[in-house]
Motif scaffolding. Structure first.
Motif, PDB file in Angstrom:
ATOM      1  N   SER A 205       0.845  -1.176   0.000  1.00 37.78           N
ATOM      2  CA  SER A 205       0.000   0.000   0.000  1.00 37.78           C
ATOM      3  C   SER A 205       0.886   1.234   0.000  1.00 37.78           C
ATOM      4  N   LEU A 206       0.327   2.366  -0.434  1.00 36.42           N
ATOM      5  CA  LEU A 206       1.051   3.627  -0.395  1.00 36.42           C
ATOM      6  C   LEU A 206       0.077   4.788  -0.463  1.00 36.42           C
ATOM      7  N   GLN A 251       7.178   2.502   9.561  1.00 36.94           N
ATOM      8  CA  GLN A 251       8.522   2.571   9.015  1.00 36.94           C
ATOM      9  C   GLN A 251       8.550   2.036   7.586  1.00 36.94           C
ATOM     10  N   GLY A 252       9.060   2.854   6.680  1.00 36.16           N
ATOM     11  CA  GLY A 252       9.196   2.430   5.292  1.00 36.16           C
ATOM     12  C   GLY A 252       7.944   2.580   4.453  1.00 36.16           C
ATOM     13  N   PHE A 253       6.857   3.099   5.015  1.00 36.34           N
ATOM     14  CA  PHE A 253       5.607   3.253   4.254  1.00 36.34           C
ATOM     15  C   PHE A 253       5.849   4.210   3.093  1.00 36.34           C
ATOM     16  N   PRO A 254       5.535   3.789   1.843  1.00 42.52           N
ATOM     17  CA  PRO A 254       5.859   4.641   0.689  1.00 42.52           C
ATOM     18  C   PRO A 254       4.840   5.763   0.494  1.00 42.52           C
ATOM     19  N   VAL A 255       5.349   6.927   0.136  1.00 46.74           N
ATOM     20  CA  VAL A 255       4.528   8.093  -0.171  1.00 46.74           C
ATOM     21  C   VAL A 255       5.142   8.807  -1.368  1.00 46.74           C
ATOM     22  N   ILE A 256       4.291   9.179  -2.332  1.00 50.08           N
ATOM     23  CA  ILE A 256       4.749   9.970  -3.469  1.00 50.08           C
ATOM     24  C   ILE A 256       3.919  11.244  -3.519  1.00 50.08           C
TER      25      ILE A 256
END
Length: 342
Positions: A205-206, A251-256
Motif C-alpha cells: 500500500s502507499l 517505518q518504510g511506508f511509501p509516499v509519493i
C-alpha cells in the motif's frame, strides 16, 4: 509475464507528439467553444466524467476556479441515468470528458444538461461519438488510437484541451503560450528517472499526495497503481493526510507527493518532510525538501502546466513497476478499455 515493450510504454512516449497534434489541429474548435462560453458568461461550471476522465475534471475544476474565478462541481451521472432526475442547469458551462464518448450514463447526463440550456462541451477522442452528438460543442483531443487499457495520452490531451479552453475563455496570453510550449517539456518529462521511488514500493500500500491542481494528478497516480500494478494506493490532499490517514504510516511506508511551482508547493514539502520524520519513505516533485527525497521533475512555463509534466514522468515509472511485478499493464485483470456504465 509482461512484455519487454508494452503498448503503454509506446503511448507514453507518444504523449509529446499527441499534444503537438492537438495544438496544431484543435485550435479552431477550442476558440469557437471559448467564444460561446464568453458570450454565455456562466456563473458556474459543471463536469461529467468517470475514472481518469474525472481526475482530469478535478484538475480543470482548479483551473476554472483559479483562472476564471468560477466554481466548478462534478455531477454524478447516475442522477440522470439511474434516478432519472433532470438538473436545472440553465446558464451552466458543462465539460463532459470521455476518451471514447460511449458510456451511456455520461451521454444521458450531458444530453439532459444540453436540454436544460446548459452549454455542454464534449472533450473526447472520438468526435463522431454519442457524447459528441448530444453536446453543444466538441473538442477532439487528437490523441490517436490508444490501445492499452490504461489511459495515458488521452488523459494528458484531455488536460491540455480543457486547460486551453479555460485559457481562451479568459484570454490569458501567458497561459496560452505556456500550453503551446508543452511538447518539448513533456518530451523531457518522459526521460525523468523515478527508479529510486519504484524500488521503494513494497507492493502492499502507499499514499499519493497533492494539493490544488496537483491533487488531481495524485488521484490519477493512485488509480494507475491499482489498475496496472495491483498495488493499493490512496490519494490525499496534503491538507488532510496528517489528520486520520497518517495513523497507518509506519517505518518504510511509501509516499509519493506531486506538486507544481505554485502557492501550494511549500505546504506539500512540509507535509512530505513531516511524514518522512514519522518513518515513511517519501518522494516528491519539489526541491523544497529537507528529509524527503526530491524526484526528478520538469518545471514548465506556467505553474498550471507543471502538473501535466509530472503525470507524464509518473506514467513512465508506474509502467516499469508493473513490468517488474510480472504484470502486463496493457491488459489489467477484470478491466476493458471502454466501460459503458448505465
Amino acid at each position: 509475464m509482461a512484455p519487454s515493450t508494452t503498448l503503454m510504454r509506446r503511448e507514453i512516449v507518444e504523449i509529446p507528439d499527441a499534444v503537438e497534434r492537438l495544438l496544431t489541429q484543435g485550435g479552431d474548435a477550442i476558440r469557437e467553444a471559448a467564444a460561446g462560453a464568453r458570450e454565455m458568461d456562466p456563473n458556474f461550471l459543471l463536469s461529467v466524467a468517470r475514472g481518469s476522465s474525472d481526475h482530469a475534471c478535478t484538475y480543470l475544476k482548479y483551473a476554472s476556479e483559479l483562472i476564471l474565478r468560477r466554481p466548478m462541481a462534478s455531477v454524478g451521472p447516475s442522477v440522470k441515468s439511474v434516478y432519472d432526475v433532470d438538473l436545472i442547469a440553465d446558464g451552466a458551462l458543462c465539460l463532459s470528458v470521455s476518451q471514447s464518448g460511449m458510456s451511456p450514463d455520461i451521454v444521458r447526463m450531458t444530453k439532459a444538461i444540453t436540454a436544460s440550456n446548459g452549454l455542454t462541451v464534449a472533450i473526447t477522442n472520438d468526435p463522431a461519438s454519442d457524447l459528441a452528438s448530444v453536446s453543444s460543442a466538441t473538442l477532439p483531443i487528437h490523441a490517436g488510437p490508444e490501445l492499452s487499457v490504461a489511459a495515458t495520452k488521452t488523459f494528458v490531451t484531455s488536460l491540455v484541451a480543457g486547460l486551453w479552453l479555460i485559457a481562451e475563455i479568459k484570454r490569458d496570453g501567458e497561459l496560452i503560450r505556456a500550453i503551446h510550449a508543452l511538447p518539448s517539456h513533456l518530451a523531457a518529462a518522459t526521460t525523468c528517472d523515478w527508479s529510486e521511488a519504484a524500488a521503494a514500493l513494497d507492493g502492499r500500500s502507499l499514499f499519493t499526495l497533492g494539493r490544488g491542481p496537483s491533487w488531481a494528478i495524485a488521484n490519477e497516480a493512485a488509480l494507475k497503481f491499482k489498475e496496472t500494478c495491483l498495488i493499493h494506493a490512496e490519494s490525499y490532499s496534503s491538507a488532510e493526510v496528517l489528520h486520520g490517514p497518517v495513523s497507518i504510516v509506519e517505518q518504510g511506508f511509501p509516499v509519493i507527493g506531486f506538486t507544481a511551482g505554485d502557492a501550494a508547493e511549500s505546504n506539500l514539502a512540509e507535509v512530505a518532510d513531516a511524514l518522512a520524520d514519522k518513518g515513511a519513505t517519501v518522494f516528491a516533485t519539489t526541491a523544497k525538501l529537507t528529509k524527503a527525497v526530491t524526484l526528478p521533475h520538469i518545471r514548465t512555463d506556467h505553474w498550471l502546466t507543471d502538473p501535466i509534466a509530472a503525470i507524464v514522468s509518473f506514467y513512465g515509472m508506474v509502467e516499469e513497476v508493473a513490468r517488474n511485478r510480472g504484470i502486463n499493464p496493457d491488459t489489467p485483470r477484470h478491466l476493458r478499455k471502454v466501460t459503458e456504465t448505465v
